[in-house]
Design a protein around this motif. Structure first.
Motif, short mmCIF file in Angstrom:
data_model
loop_
_atom_site.label_atom_id
_atom_site.label_comp_id
_atom_site.label_asym_id
_atom_site.label_seq_id
_atom_site.Cartn_x
_atom_site.Cartn_y
_atom_site.Cartn_z
N GLU A 181 0.02 -9.65 -11.92
CA GLU A 181 -0.67 -8.43 -11.01
C GLU A 181 -1.97 -8.46 -11.28
OE1 GLU A 181 0.40 -5.60 -14.37
OE2 GLU A 181 2.30 -5.52 -14.59
N GLU A 184 -2.48 -10.79 -7.58
CA GLU A 184 -1.86 -10.54 -6.79
C GLU A 184 -3.83 -9.40 -6.21
OE1 GLU A 184 1.78 -7.95 -5.08
OE2 GLU A 184 1.70 -8.57 -6.68
N GLU A 190 -2.19 -16.09 -0.49
CA GLU A 190 -0.54 -16.38 -1.55
C GLU A 190 -0.77 -17.30 -1.89
OE1 GLU A 190 3.85 -15.90 -0.95
OE2 GLU A 190 3.41 -14.69 0.50
N ARG A 193 -3.02 -17.90 -4.62
CA ARG A 193 -2.70 -17.07 -5.45
C ARG A 193 -1.21 -18.07 -6.99
NH1 ARG A 193 -1.61 -12.70 -3.03
NH2 ARG A 193 0.69 -12.64 -3.10
#
Length: 228
Positions: A181, A184, A190, A193
């Motif tokens: 969480e 993000e 992405e 991450r």
């Protein structure tokens, strides 16, 4: 399992004192001494035994080598061979694999000066060897006893409760959800991450349960603060 330490004709009182201490450290059930070259309860012995000096009560002196042996007998030696059956060996961390869980495990150590004879070795079920530098492979007696008892302790007597508790899969799932969480929210890319979360997962897989919970508390507090 009864753990028995057998010393054949030990020659040094200082070494013997250290071995008394080690026997108490690793809960040896009996210390059998075959024809010692000194008085086993000599003042010098007890001085080097430190807090293990009360272990002298579990020492038994034997005149016969055969009489001292019991159960599954594992001899030790610095001199080994891949072609001589008497000196064919296993390594300390392989011990349980070879002998299973015997009722009595006797670990046999020879003299500081010459070790065990071939005849004495032949009366054992297995030969154990501690690998060291080929330039100087012979260990001090008390050092060899320490390494061997530690390996036995790890394989037979160490309880999980004595070690830091590992986190459960549920603990890891909760942590990764909170970490995901936050990632993000702060990492827009992405691919980056995902790479970060893989690194975090590998890192926390090495943590203890208490360490993981401390980190989870911190992340949860950060997440709650951001939510407002």
């Amino acid at each position: 399992m009864k753990l028995k330490l057998v010393l054949v004709e030990p020659e040094g009182m200082i070494n013997f004192g250290f071995i008394l201490r080690l026997s108490k450290n690793f809960e040896v059930d009996e210390l059998a001494v075959v024809r010692p070259k000194f008085q086993v309860d000599h003042e010098e012995v007890l001085r080097f035994a430190a807090q293990g000096k009360d272990y002298i009560e579990k020492v038994k002196v034997y005149e016969s080598y055969e009489e001292a042996l019991e159960g599954t007998k594992v001899c030790t030696s610095a001199k080994v061979s891949g072609t001589d059956t008497v000196r064919d060996f296993v390594l300390p961390w392989e011990l349980k694999e070879y002998v299973g869980e015997p009722e009595v495990l006797s670990l046999v150590f020879g003299r500081e000066s010459v070790g065990l004879t071939r005849e004495e070795l032949s009366k054992c079920d297995l030969l154990l060897h501690i690998p060291a530098s080929k330039n100087y492979p012979v260990l001090n007696l008390s050092h060899a006893v320490a390494i061997t008892l530690y390996e036995v302790w790890k394989q037979y007597r160490l309880e999980r409760g004595n070690l830091p508790q590992k986190p459960s899969e549920k603990d890891l799932e909760v942590f990764m959800r909170v970490a995901g969480e936050l990632a993000e929210r702060f990492v827009g890319d992405e691919v980056k991450r995902e790479r970060i979360l893989i690194g975090v997962k590998r890192l926390i897989s090495k943590a203890s349960k208490s360490e993981l919970r401390s980190l989870l508390y911190l992340l949860s507090r950060c997440s709650s603060f951001l939510k407002g």
